[in-house]
Design a protein around this motif. Structure first.
Motif, mmCIF file in Angstrom:
data_model
loop_
_atom_site.group_PDB
_atom_site.id
_atom_site.type_symbol
_atom_site.label_atom_id
_atom_site.label_comp_id
_atom_site.label_asym_id
_atom_site.label_seq_id
_atom_site.Cartn_x
_atom_site.Cartn_y
_atom_site.Cartn_z
ATOM 1 N N UNK A 73 34.521 25.049 50.344
ATOM 2 C CA UNK A 73 34.154 24.348 51.611
ATOM 3 C C UNK A 73 34.070 22.850 51.204
ATOM 4 N N UNK A 74 33.464 22.343 50.335
ATOM 5 C CA UNK A 74 33.322 20.942 50.122
ATOM 6 C C UNK A 74 34.613 20.300 49.489
ATOM 7 N N UNK A 75 35.197 21.084 48.469
ATOM 8 C CA UNK A 75 36.493 20.386 47.791
ATOM 9 C C UNK A 75 37.582 20.931 48.112
ATOM 10 N N UNK A 76 37.671 21.968 48.846
ATOM 11 C CA UNK A 76 38.904 22.821 49.443
ATOM 12 C C UNK A 76 39.888 23.036 48.081
ATOM 13 N N UNK A 77 39.394 23.518 47.135
ATOM 14 C CA UNK A 77 40.227 24.320 45.912
ATOM 15 C C UNK A 77 39.918 25.758 45.961
ATOM 16 N N UNK A 78 40.748 26.350 45.772
ATOM 17 C CA UNK A 78 40.451 27.758 45.862
ATOM 18 C C UNK A 78 39.874 28.309 44.566
ATOM 19 N N UNK A 79 38.597 29.121 44.853
ATOM 20 C CA UNK A 79 37.716 29.423 43.657
ATOM 21 C C UNK A 79 37.867 30.922 43.688
ATOM 22 N N UNK A 80 37.843 31.761 42.440
ATOM 23 C CA UNK A 80 37.646 33.075 42.326
ATOM 24 C C UNK A 80 36.369 33.140 41.594
ATOM 25 N N UNK A 81 35.715 34.259 41.953
ATOM 26 C CA UNK A 81 34.434 34.577 41.146
ATOM 27 C C UNK A 81 34.501 35.853 40.389
ATOM 28 N N UNK A 82 34.204 36.186 39.319
ATOM 29 C CA UNK A 82 34.260 37.364 38.820
ATOM 30 C C UNK A 82 33.118 37.469 37.752
ATOM 31 N N UNK A 83 32.857 39.006 37.390
ATOM 32 C CA UNK A 83 31.807 39.073 36.213
ATOM 33 C C UNK A 83 32.524 39.229 35.062
ATOM 34 N N UNK A 84 31.933 38.605 33.942
ATOM 35 C CA UNK A 84 32.686 37.968 32.615
ATOM 36 C C UNK A 84 33.193 39.400 32.022
ATOM 37 N N UNK A 85 32.247 40.310 32.364
ATOM 38 C CA UNK A 85 32.690 41.619 31.360
ATOM 39 C C UNK A 85 33.967 42.287 32.092
ATOM 40 N N UNK A 86 34.250 42.192 33.339
ATOM 41 C CA UNK A 86 35.439 42.276 33.942
ATOM 42 C C UNK A 86 36.615 41.497 33.880
ATOM 43 N N UNK A 87 36.291 40.433 34.275
ATOM 44 C CA UNK A 87 37.485 39.113 33.834
ATOM 45 C C UNK A 87 38.481 39.151 32.690
ATOM 46 N N UNK A 88 37.268 39.417 31.500
ATOM 47 C CA UNK A 88 37.847 39.418 30.187
ATOM 48 C C UNK A 88 39.127 40.290 29.868
ATOM 49 N N UNK A 89 38.890 41.456 30.428
ATOM 50 C CA UNK A 89 39.653 42.581 30.352
ATOM 51 C C UNK A 89 41.022 42.527 31.352
ATOM 52 N N UNK A 90 41.054 41.792 32.146
ATOM 53 C CA UNK A 90 42.062 42.194 33.268
ATOM 54 C C UNK A 90 43.051 41.260 33.245
ATOM 55 N N UNK A 91 43.231 40.593 32.128
ATOM 56 C CA UNK A 91 44.700 39.611 31.882
ATOM 57 C C UNK A 91 44.623 38.683 33.086
ATOM 58 N N UNK A 92 43.594 37.835 33.153
ATOM 59 C CA UNK A 92 43.607 37.018 34.041
ATOM 60 C C UNK A 92 44.714 35.620 33.991
ATOM 61 N N UNK A 93 45.103 35.002 35.098
ATOM 62 C CA UNK A 93 46.064 34.055 35.147
ATOM 63 C C UNK A 93 45.369 32.544 34.641
ATOM 64 N N UNK A 94 45.402 32.233 33.284
ATOM 65 C CA UNK A 94 44.722 31.035 32.829
ATOM 66 C C UNK A 94 45.647 30.119 32.247
ATOM 67 N N UNK A 95 45.626 28.757 32.912
ATOM 68 C CA UNK A 95 46.162 27.870 31.919
ATOM 69 C C UNK A 95 45.723 26.665 32.095
ATOM 70 N N UNK A 96 46.600 25.720 31.708
ATOM 71 C CA UNK A 96 45.881 24.213 31.792
ATOM 72 C C UNK A 96 45.745 23.777 33.211
ATOM 73 N N UNK A 97 46.090 24.371 33.988
ATOM 74 C CA UNK A 97 45.773 24.089 35.720
ATOM 75 C C UNK A 97 44.818 24.789 36.128
#
Ligand code: M6R
Length: 365
Positions: A73-97
């Motif tokens: 709402x404040x910054x208008x950047x898309x945000x995703x929330x995840x629990x750490x123990x799920x995020x780690x193992x789901x091959x998430x898209x992470x890069x310098x952006x």
């Protein structure tokens, strides 16, 4: 060391006004831009991030759920929330952006720390929101926001959660100020209103009679439902976790609009429904959800603002909280629910500070 309180948990609930104040001091100042000394993100860097992940566990994750709504709402950047123990193992898209915000009271939670390391390996920048100076998560992050809640001893997180919310709002406003995504006057009002919250929380905890009375009424229940829409749903999720871990009562949190999609089948005579109604745009919809459960025999406890008088007509109990802006209402709305979980545990004679099977800091995966 409990300073006259029966338990650390209640002491820490009562320390919340001070914790909030300490976390805002020097950072949120009326008439000035938000100042975050240990965050070194410039406008150019921020413009380059295509997404933000907020990663955490337990109550810190629940704070992250509010972080998504607040930062989007404040910054208008898309945000995703995840629990750490799920995020780690789901091959998430992470890069310098990618910007990653990890939240951890202790700064030592194994899964959260692992996510922070992994994210950096893929070139992402990591902001840590933590309560412990010099913790592993604080040391390894690129930027840090320390929540000045003071040591939290009770296993159930209370004051740390509230200060995590302050961290999130501060970062959201900081980003909005860098990017110019919001009217200055709106941000100024938000800052001024945030600064009134310590006093408003103090007024909520000054008289707990109604909450104690309700806790007594429900302490023999087997199941409880929490309902909310918008940010009230995120509060319902945290309230449900608090009640589970402190009182061992099974509970579920549902978004009001989801009831019809299945869970209303569970509503029967005499079941307890706890509803939070602090989001003004959603009041009418939420009130009709409450009427639906009342007509099926539910007993309802509602939490709402002082200027909302409709709720009392169809609720068995109403807990009134001071008026504030919708976006930051969670800081107030959760407090009666923390107290409720505490008093239910007390009526059941449970070990409030150290619920069974739980550790304060989860350093194993
Ligand atoms: O220290 P952390 O914030 O990383 O801990 C995360 C969770 O283990 C913690 O919030 C837990 O859910 C609490 N017992 C909740 O009250």
């Amino acid at each position: 060391e409990k300073g006259g309180y029966a338990h650390f948990t209640i002491k820490e609930i009562y320390e919340q006004p001070k914790a909030l104040k300490d976390t805002m001091t020097g950072r949120i100042v009326p008439g000035k831009k938000v100042k975050l000394d240990d965050i070194h993100i410039t406008k150019e860097m921020l413009e380059d991030y295509s997404r933000i992940y907020i990663i955490a566990c337990g109550t810190a994750y629940n704070a992250g759920l509010i972080g998504k709504v607040a930062i989007e709402n404040l910054a208008r950047i898309p945000v995703e929330v995840d629990v750490a123990s799920e995020f780690r193992y789901r091959n998430p898209i992470i890069d310098a952006k990618t910007l990653v915000i990890v939240i951890s009271q202790s700064g030592e939670t194994a899964d959260t720390l692992a996510v922070s390391r992994e994210a950096q390996k893929f070139g992402a920048r990591v902001i840590a929101i933590t309560n412990v100076v010099g913790s592993s998560i604080a040391r390894e992050a690129d930027d840090v926001f320390y929540t000045w809640a003071g040591p939290e001893i009770g296993v159930a997180s209370t004051k740390a959660y509230l200060t995590m919310l302050v961290a999130i709002y501060s970062i959201g406003i900081y980003f909005a100020e860098l990017l110019g995504t919001q009217q200055e006057s709106y941000l100024e009002n938000l800052k001024k209103e945030l600064l009134t919250l310590p006093e408003k929380v103090a007024s909520i905890i000054a008289d707990t009679t109604r909450i104690e009375h309700f806790a007594d009424k429900i302490h023999t229940e087997k199941d409880v439902f929490f309902l909310g829409r918008g940010l009230d749903y995120q509060i319902a999720v945290e309230a449900s976790l608090k009640l589970k871990e402190l009182s061992y009562i099974h509970s579920e949190a549902y978004p009001g609009g989801e009831l019809k999609h299945g869970s209303i089948a569970l509503i029967e005579d005499d079941i307890t429904v706890i509803a939070s109604l602090t989001q003004r745009d959603l009041l009418e919809k939420m009130q009709s959800n409450i009427k639906e459960v009342v007509s099926r025999g539910a007993k309802v406890m509602a939490i709402t603002f002082e200027d909302n008088h409709d709720v009392e007509h169809f609720s068995d109990e109403v807990i009134i909280i001071p008026n504030t802006m919708d976006l930051i209402a969670p800081i107030l709305a959760v407090v009666p629910l923390q107290l409720l979980a505490y008093y239910v545990a007390l009526y059941k004679g449970l070990d409030v500070d150290k619920p069974r099977n739980l550790a304060k800091s989860v350093t194993v995966e």
